[in-house]
Design an enzyme around this catalytic site. Sequence first.
Site, mmCIF file in Angstrom:
data_model
loop_
_atom_site.group_PDB
_atom_site.id
_atom_site.type_symbol
_atom_site.label_atom_id
_atom_site.label_comp_id
_atom_site.label_asym_id
_atom_site.label_seq_id
_atom_site.Cartn_x
_atom_site.Cartn_y
_atom_site.Cartn_z
ATOM 1 N N HIS A 41 2.696 -2.695 7.164
ATOM 2 C CA HIS A 41 1.420 -1.649 6.776
ATOM 3 C C HIS A 41 1.448 -0.357 7.587
ATOM 4 O O HIS A 41 2.045 -0.491 8.597
ATOM 5 C CB HIS A 41 0.223 -2.509 6.606
ATOM 6 C CG HIS A 41 0.255 -3.544 5.525
ATOM 7 N ND1 HIS A 41 -0.773 -2.965 4.423
ATOM 8 C CD2 HIS A 41 0.544 -4.564 5.113
ATOM 9 C CE1 HIS A 41 -0.917 -4.096 3.487
ATOM 10 N NE2 HIS A 41 0.146 -5.023 4.080
ATOM 11 N N GLU B 73 1.128 3.900 2.743
ATOM 12 C CA GLU B 73 1.436 3.484 4.303
ATOM 13 C C GLU B 73 2.798 3.529 4.315
ATOM 14 O O GLU B 73 3.544 2.631 4.439
ATOM 15 C CB GLU B 73 0.828 2.347 4.212
ATOM 16 C CG GLU B 73 -0.752 2.352 4.455
ATOM 17 C CD GLU B 73 -1.261 0.962 4.558
ATOM 18 O OE1 GLU B 73 -0.709 -0.177 4.494
ATOM 19 O OE2 GLU B 73 -2.526 0.795 4.388
ATOM 20 N N GLU C 130 0.685 -3.698 11.529
ATOM 21 C CA GLU C 130 0.055 -2.663 11.342
ATOM 22 C C GLU C 130 0.498 -1.537 12.273
ATOM 23 O O GLU C 130 0.579 -1.901 13.520
ATOM 24 C CB GLU C 130 -1.497 -2.572 11.658
ATOM 25 C CG GLU C 130 -2.119 -3.747 10.586
ATOM 26 C CD GLU C 130 -2.630 -2.998 9.427
ATOM 27 O OE1 GLU C 130 -2.017 -1.792 9.238
ATOM 28 O OE2 GLU C 130 -3.182 -3.861 8.439
ATOM 29 N N HIS D 209 1.003 -1.198 -0.154
ATOM 30 C CA HIS D 209 -0.241 0.075 0.028
ATOM 31 C C HIS D 209 0.934 1.238 -0.017
ATOM 32 O O HIS D 209 1.653 1.482 1.078
ATOM 33 C CB HIS D 209 -0.978 0.059 1.409
ATOM 34 C CG HIS D 209 -1.884 -1.109 1.341
ATOM 35 N ND1 HIS D 209 -2.558 -1.792 2.433
ATOM 36 C CD2 HIS D 209 -2.533 -1.587 0.302
ATOM 37 C CE1 HIS D 209 -3.394 -2.615 2.119
ATOM 38 N NE2 HIS D 209 -3.495 -2.698 0.659
#
Length: 800
Positions: free
Chosen positions: A505, A412, A577, A409
């Site tokens: 991420h 990010e 994350e 992504h």
Amino acid sequence: MFPALEMQLKQETHRLPDPYEDFMYHHLQYYGYFKAQRGSLPNSATYQHIQKNNPRYLLNGSLGEKDDLLPDTLQKEKLLYSHMLSSPRLRSRQLLYDELDEVNPRLREPRELFSILSTKRPLQAPRWPTECEVIKENIHHIEWAPPQPEYLYQPTGNEKVPEIVGEEKGTVVYQLDSVPTEGSYFTSSRVGGKRGIIKQLAVTLQGPEDNTLLFESRFESGNLQKAVRVDTYEYELTLRTDLYTNKHTQWFYFRVQNTRKDATYRFTIVNLLKPKSLYTVGMKPLLYSQFDANTRNIGWRREGNDIKYYKNNTDDGQQPFYCLTWTIQFPYDQDTCFFAHFYPYTYTDLQCYLLSVANNPIQSQFCKLRTLCRSLAGNTVYLLTITNPSQTPQEAAAKKAVVLSARVHPGESNGSWVMKGFLDFILSNSPDAQLLRDIFVFKVLPMLNPDGVIVGNYRCSLAGRDLNRHYKTILKESFPCIWYTRNMIKRLLEEREVLLYCDFHGHSRKNNIFLYGCNNNNHKYWLHERVFPLMLSKNAPDKFSFHSCNFKVQKCKEGTGRVVMWRMGILNSYTMESTFGGSTLGSKKGTHFTIEDLKSLGYHVCDTLLDLCDPDQTKFTQCLAELKELLQQKIHKKFNELGRDKDLEGSWSDISLSDIESSTSGSDSSLSDGLPVHLANIADETNFNRRDKDTPLDSSMVTLILPKNKERIQINFNRRDKDTPLDPSMTTLILPKNKEKMQNKKPGFTVSCSPKRTINCSQEPALGVKPNWPRSRYPATKRGCVAMAAYPSLHIHTYP
């Protein structure tokens, strides 16, 4: 012609009389085999004369034997080659001979031949879609760690909610001319983007007293589509959607010039798409002052007041938008400043870092840099193999592998900073780093979606799709980065055990750092997938939240990297994350994460790997016991909520873990699932000629007929499991060369997924503090060089 070789050939005073001999001279000299004078090669005319009069040869060059005839052309070529290699004037740097086996040499790893970066040539310039205008300025920011904690903004409840005015009542001071959105698709790229003269999009100042801000975002990773001046010091901003889509407005990064020091400016972004955001709980935007960077060595810092995230009441019948507004005072007059959603990390930043590694004489010995593939736009996707050389093939084969990746992504950038911290440590001379390189082979993909990073996308590639929903794809041409990543890991699993896979991420709704994993149904390894996250929470208690981790495998996440790798057999398969905001834990509670915080997490990943693989299993056993206790408490709580009684003294471990876990606080990225944009347009206009529509499609071959020209297009799937129902996202269309542009329609084959969205910023329940675990000394492994399997389709050699 290669310059060095061409210069050397110009200095030669004579030419070889035979074209074949001339060709072999060039070929062998370039690849390092030929060290003698030109005349030392066996003359091919002489060879032909011998061949004509003596048709029988041995491979070692002797004549007259009847047993070993060489009747075909291939054997004759081998004979000529053996003549050349037997010459005392030929020296090989590539062939290695064992002391006990001088007959069967092996090839040395061709580092010089396949190396990517070099100080002798400039970096590969980023390739842009040809629709994108790109300014010629080089944008560079310094790294800086603030000396004091940067606290989260504390909402007062009295923040102003500006009314959206728009360009009807305001003045457009910046607007991109052509932005590829939904209905178009990527066709071509070039260095520098769009051809022609770069237009001046910002307004022209009328004099020194004109205090209009000058906006710009046409640089690497930049994102700003339009700026409207609605008052003297107030601007409404519109972000550009991900290219070839109409979605994913979250990442912003732009420049302003012509600032005034004593004025209070207000900026309002008017087209954000997520209904919840960390800006509602105190996250601040980032500001970078060029003057501060040049004079005081100060970099990015959190700034902003009167911060409010709210719904845009402008109803145009489309999807609802949300607004982010904040006020700020610039530190200097006539300064050049930048705003960003998070600390930028561009493709050029990565290349500069890899260049320093490639040219480091020590690090380049155990870190091999290769090209995994090229992206849609032709940008290099880099693959790093990091391990200390082993002395024997047996020692090399015994090493387990660890696979780490980031920036699937593109918006990010958190992932890149965690990855940089990991690389800084694993490439260092720390004893723990050397130990990790002794016992593991690290496969590192630092930027999986370089195209998206370059153009300033938030989630998608230039295919207009979220790559982290397509790890099962067979569309190599549409999703090359993901296809080659999965293929590389598949080959790696055939060579050795992969202990851990982790994809880095960023998260926009939850604070802290946490992992998403996959519940293991094998009772032999029950709860083992949770040990690594629990250990990590003990190693980084003020950053990592184990209670925010989730291990439920949702149907709409089947195409993600962690689920696909888990189904391929990697037990410890995770998505890490990292918040865009800050921490709610320990000493860092209420503060933003800095670059150093994220880089430190990369070190903690290394530290936790050593804990996980410590031959002394005390730590592992302690964590398993703690996990069982935590799970019992969770089951009790779940049954109490349901008003049911459960005896947990018996077979409580038989309860499905997925039943007691809620869905992850996922994204809306599944809206970008399905076929690539250019294929989705065709799919919408395609009729499937099937007699029995209730019969599953034959996955080995499907014939599609285009309505306009009735041209048949065959689709080859080459799937091993033909009993599996056809996944529309795995369709490959091979278009004719003279294909016409199809009418644009909305992409089909979308999958709906609306997971629960929450923001958890409260203090976590206390977990056991990391005990004073002694680091046991691992068995030392001998070091040497081992050749591993090659990838002939890519002409890539892996190491070790």
